[in-house]
Structures are given as C-alpha cells and as structure tokens.
Design a protein around this motif. Structure first.
Motif, mmCIF file in Angstrom:
data_model
loop_
_atom_site.group_PDB
_atom_site.id
_atom_site.type_symbol
_atom_site.label_atom_id
_atom_site.label_comp_id
_atom_site.label_asym_id
_atom_site.label_seq_id
_atom_site.Cartn_x
_atom_site.Cartn_y
_atom_site.Cartn_z
ATOM 1 N N GLU A 43 0.829 -1.207 0.000
ATOM 2 C CA GLU A 43 0.000 0.000 0.000
ATOM 3 C C GLU A 43 0.865 1.259 0.000
ATOM 4 O OE1 GLU A 43 -4.174 -1.000 2.136
ATOM 5 O OE2 GLU A 43 -2.467 -0.805 3.482
ATOM 6 N N ALA B 293 2.382 1.847 -3.395
ATOM 7 C CA ALA B 293 1.356 2.279 -4.354
ATOM 8 C C ALA B 293 0.997 3.744 -4.138
ATOM 9 C CB ALA B 293 0.115 1.398 -4.223
ATOM 10 N N LYS C 209 3.778 5.892 -5.452
ATOM 11 C CA LYS C 209 3.804 5.890 -6.926
ATOM 12 C C LYS C 209 2.679 6.758 -7.491
ATOM 13 C CE LYS C 209 5.212 4.016 -10.950
ATOM 14 N NZ LYS C 209 4.223 4.506 -11.907
ATOM 15 N N GLN C 210 1.478 6.567 -6.995
ATOM 16 C CA GLN C 210 0.323 7.253 -7.563
ATOM 17 C C GLN C 210 0.231 8.709 -7.112
ATOM 18 O OE1 GLN C 210 -2.982 4.808 -6.322
ATOM 19 N NE2 GLN C 210 -2.081 2.964 -7.209
#
Length: 284
Positions: free
Chosen positions: A65, A68, A71-72
């Motif tokens: 998590e 992610a 990254k996002q």
C-alpha cells in the motif's frame, strides 16, 4: 530496480519511521504517509479504514500500500518518469514532503517556465533541454529551502529539513552525472512542510493602516477620551496634561500603525513569494 524504486529508497531514508509530533501539520505519519492520505487511498480501493501504527512497518500488505501511494500520489503526479535522472528524485522527494503542486512550482521557477504547479509537456521539455542538470537541481533545492525557512515550524524542524534538502541535492546531482552518489541521511526532516504554514504577519497591512488613521479600537478610545476632555481644557492644569498625554499617545499609535503596516506588507510579500517558489534559501 526501476528509477522509482531507487528514488523511493532514498526518500524512505529521509522519511524515517512512525511519527506524531504535535507541531507536524501532517499529524500521524508512517514512513512518509499521513493518516488522511492513507484513509483516502483505502476508501478508493473499497477497504476499511485503519489507523497507522508502528507495528505495520515491514508488513507485506503495508509495504504494498505504501509503495502504491508513493507511486500514484507523488511519483506519477509530478511525471517523474519523464524528467531527467536526478531531477526526478529531487522533484519526487519535494512532492512527498510538501505536496506535488509545491514541488512542481519549485521545478518550474528553477526552469523559468510558466509556474502553475502542474508538470506538463512544456515543463518536461524544458527540464530535458536544460543544459546543466546539476545547476537545475541546485536551483530547485534552493527554492525549496527558501520556503522551508519561512515556515512557522522552521525552529522545530529546520535542522532536519536542511539536512534532507542537502542530502537529496547531493544524490540528485550525482545521479544526473551518472554516479551513485552519497548515501541518504536517515530519518531527517520527517515533518511535512506545507505552504499553508508559511509565516504570515499577525495583523495584515490593511488592518494596521486603518488603525493608524484612527479606525482601530485603541485609536478610537483615545479620540473618545480627548473629545470628553476637550470642553474642560484650561480649567485645570492636570486636565490639560492628560489631554496632552492622550494626544501624544494617539500620535504613537498612528506612527506605530504605519510602521507595522510597512512591516506587515513586507512580510506578506515575502510569504507570497515563498509560497510561489520565488525565494532562495540560505544553506546552514
């Protein structure tokens, strides 16, 4: 490792572990992820909310998590994959600490392109075509430090932020030159550094000016007292002395108001320039 993974490894060293400092505007933070960002991520993926805790560190589900989110929310938000190596690290690390919008402003100001806080094709092309990425990285970091030094929490977190900016600058410049660079400092500058915390004057210049010309509460009281005493002037020396004292006090208030209005206007200009990424910091 991908460039994102390499950059994330650096930023995680800067971010440290779990923190909940009372002066940190991010609040509860685990490895750079604040609670409200984590809550939003879990909501988007249809998962139940859960509090960030130190025990989550090293757990596979948390690592997935966390990566992610990085990254996002940060890497992709500043289109770091499309930026030159080294520049991408510096912009990414700034985005994690102060938000993608703010980090994009620093990049755009350093490039001399239109600064709208969103990395688009013009910004990417300007970064790629810049003749000296070492100098570009230094300019980005100077603007970042310029805002940090104007934050209300600088006295608490300034030492760590200075070390973090110096570290990411050195590593970014090494990467830009094709070198590995020094190891990142560990657990420095973990507090979030948001533009909303830039120091502003306690009273704005307009309010101070109104006070100076008689619109302030204190000035109004002085003028009211003078009006009450005026019919009795000449009847007693002590009344005349009181009236004179009030007149002097009114002048002091007016001069002080004008002086503060000049100070407040200056502080407001500095704050605005710091937020816009237009102030250069001074390395410690």
């Amino acid at each position: 490792m991908t460039l994102f993974e390499q950059s994330l490894a650096v930023t995680l060293k800067h971010e440290g572990g779990f923190s909940h400092h009372p002066r940190d505007p991010g609040g509860v933070t685990l490895e750079g992820v604040i609670q409200r960002v984590y809550d939003a991520y879990r909501c988007r993926h249809g998962r139940d909310l859960r509090p960030l805790t130190p025990a989550m560190r090293g757990q596979p589900d948390w690592i997935a998590e966390r990566n992610a989110i990085y990254k996002q929310q940060y890497w992709d938000a500043v289109r770091a994959d499309e930026l030159p190596r080294g520049v991408s690290l510096v912009v990414f690390d700034g985005a994690v600490n102060s938000g993608p919008y703010q980090s994009a402003l620093w990049l755009q100001r350093a490039l001399g392109v239109a600064a709208d806080g969103h990395v688009g094709i013009n910004t990417i092309n300007a970064a790629r075509q810049h003749p000296d990425h070492d100098a570009l990285i230094a300019a980005i970091c100077a603007r970042r430090l310029g805002m940090l030094q104007n934050l209300k929490t600088w006295s608490t977190f300034g030492k760590g932020w200075s070390a973090r900016v110096a570290s990411v600058k050195a590593i970014g410049q090494a990467w830009a030159s094709g070198s590995v660079g020094p190891a990142p400092v560990e657990a420095f500058g973990v507090a979030k550094a948001y533009a909303s915390d830039v120091m502003q004057p306690a009273i704005d210049a307009d309010t101070s000016t109104r006070s100076a010309v008689g619109g302030g509460a204190l000035a109004g009281l002085i003028q009211g007292a003078q009006a009450q005493l005026q019919p009795f002037l000449g009847t007693a020396d002590w009344l005349t002395n009181i009236y004179l004292g009030l007149t002097i006090a009114g002048i002091v208030v007016a001069v002080g108001g004008v002086g503060y209005s000049i100070y407040a206007a200056h502080k407001s200009r500095v704050a605005r320039r710091a937020i816009e990424g237009d102030v250069l910091g001074v390395p410690a």
